[in-house]
Enzyme design. Structure first.
Site, PDB file in Angstrom:
ATOM      1  N   LYS A 131       0.777  -1.259   0.112  1.00  0.00           N
ATOM      2  CA  LYS A 131      -0.063   0.085  -0.163  1.00  0.00           C
ATOM      3  C   LYS A 131       0.842   1.329   0.043  1.00  0.00           C
ATOM      4  CE  LYS A 131      -4.329  -1.457   0.187  1.00  0.00           C
ATOM      5  NZ  LYS A 131      -4.681  -2.639   1.126  1.00  0.00           N
TER       6      LYS A 131
ATOM      7  N   LYS B  23      -3.663 -11.607  -7.159  1.00  0.00           N
ATOM      8  CA  LYS B  23      -4.879 -12.298  -6.560  1.00  0.00           C
ATOM      9  C   LYS B  23      -6.179 -11.576  -7.261  1.00  0.00           C
ATOM     10  CE  LYS B  23      -5.647  -9.853  -2.280  1.00  0.00           C
ATOM     11  NZ  LYS B  23      -5.901  -9.639  -1.052  1.00  0.00           N
TER      12      LYS B  23
ATOM     13  N   LYS C 243     -11.211  -6.977  -4.972  1.00  0.00           N
ATOM     14  CA  LYS C 243     -12.342  -6.121  -5.253  1.00  0.00           C
ATOM     15  C   LYS C 243     -11.848  -4.712  -5.446  1.00  0.00           C
ATOM     16  CE  LYS C 243     -14.568  -7.634  -1.000  1.00  0.00           C
ATOM     17  NZ  LYS C 243     -15.078  -7.303   0.230  1.00  0.00           N
TER      18      LYS C 243
END
Ligand code: TYM
Length: 361
Positions: A143, A225, A228
């Site tokens: 992040k 992966k 969302k």
């Protein structure tokens, strides 16, 4: 238009396949019934990764006599901006969980932000964990890199809140996908440190990972992966996707130039991902899928039809149930408030003991 295949042999009933990782677990806890805890962020309709990595295990765990908590972790969702109100997404998540088979009579489904003890315990635990440990968490590093060091403090302390979620209920088992492994290791470490300093209180929770769906990959980029928050709409199958959408996404899934259906997660991650999804949605093993595809002479393009068919058949009843439930706001709110009342009882009891242990009362 959806094309149907004749590969009926691919259809079989679901098989329960769960790997249990046990770590430094006291004998007392092993013998007593499990206290299961897991959480999911209300960031939209779950995708196939959430379902196969976590929710499907949650449903299976209801078959045993366990004390089960599933939290819709809206405080965690605050770490990223949302256009829609988070509380609306919480209700649609309740509808999805029920549609997948979570039974409110067997499991306590609740909203994290209704129970302030999560935040209180998170603060207490943050006084135990070292900031260097958090700096080394993989998800934080990713992040920070993607935001060029502008990631917010909530994202940094996120794993501590996650530990508080679990430990507040003295959970013994945590069913998750393998992207959560490091967070769970932190949780075991914090529990150990707390117990050493203040006296034994927390079990060191066992991570439950379904060995067949540790990580479902993006359909567009089989090196990351299914997620969302990242990637193209075509990269993930959502649990409310129509038959045609599912078919289209699987048809366009990135594979490679080899036409045979073989399982090689390192060299052929796209095909291996489809096989893994297929295997999880039927009771066929990876070997069975490969040898039957060979017998039938299927190439990867034809094989995609068999995968799409298995996914469509599995998701169709979930989607229908979701559509029925999502309009019944009153029912969803009742499920959530009854769950929250029950969870609060445990949370307050445990927090009161903890306050006393650490010398606050
Ligand atoms: P979240 O909301 O991102 O995901 C919910 C669950 O879905 C699993 N998962 C996957 N499994 C396999 N393949 C994938 N591509 C995939 N994507 C997601 C996740 O592993 C997770 O089990 N931090 C957590 C929520 C949380 C939590 C907790 C979990 C908060 N407190 C306490 C367990 C215990 C998260 O963001 O999950």
């Amino acid at each position: 238009m959806l094309r149907r295949t004749h590969h009926r042999f691919f259809r079989k009933k679901l098989l329960h396949r769960i790997t249990t990782q046990r770590r430094n677990f006291s004998e007392d806890v092993k013998e007593s019934p499990k206290v299961v805890f897991s959480g999911i962020q209300p960031t939209g309709i779950p995708h196939l990764g959430n379902y196969l990595g976590a929710i499907k295990q949650w449903v299976d765990l209801q078959k045993e006599e366990n004390e089960i908590y599933f939290s819709i972790v809206d405080l965690h969702a605050l770490t990223i901006p949302h256009e829609e109100k988070i509380c609306e997404k919480v209700l649609s998540m309740v509808a999805t969980l029920l549609a997948c088979g979570i039974d409110p009579k067997r499991s306590i489904v609740f909203k994290q932000s209704e129970i302030k003890e999560h935040v209180m315990l998170s603060w207490l635990l943050s006084c135990i964990v070292q900031q260097n440990t958090l700096k080394n968490m993989i998800q934080w590093k990713e992040k920070s890199k993607s935001t060029r060091n502008a990631a917010n403090l909530g994202l940094f302390t996120y794993p501590v809140l996650q530990c508080a979620d679990i430990l507040l209920y003295k959970a013994t088992h945590v069913p998750v996908g393998n992207d959560q492994t490091q967070h769970l290791e932190l949780c075991q470490d914090i529990a150990r440190k707390f117990n050493n300093r203040f006296g034994t209180f927390f079990p060191e929770p066992v991570t439950l990972i379904d060995e067949n769906c540790t990580k479902i990959l993006s359909l567009r980029d089989p090196f990351s992966k299914m997620s969302k928050s990242q990637g193209h709409e075509l990269s993930r199958i959502n649990l409310d996707d129509s038959d045609d959408q599912i078919w289209n996404k699987i048809k366009k899934a990135v594979t490679d130039n080899t036409s045979a259906v073989t399982y090689d997660p390192i060299r052929r991650p796209g095909v291996a991902n489809l096989i893994q999804i297929h295997s999880s949605m039927t009771d066929l093993t990876v070997n069975e899928i490969c040898s039957r595809s060979e017998e039938e002479g299927l190439d990867t393009g034809q094989y995609k039809m068999a995968v799409a068919e298995a996914v469509i058949d599995h998701i169709r009843p979930i989607r229908a149930e979701y559509e029925k439930l999502v309009g019944d706001r009153e029912h969803l709110e009742t499920v959530l408030s009854e769950g929250t009342t029950k969870a609060k009882e445990t949370a307050q009891k445990n927090w009161n003991e903890l306050r006393s242990m650490v010398g606050l009362t």
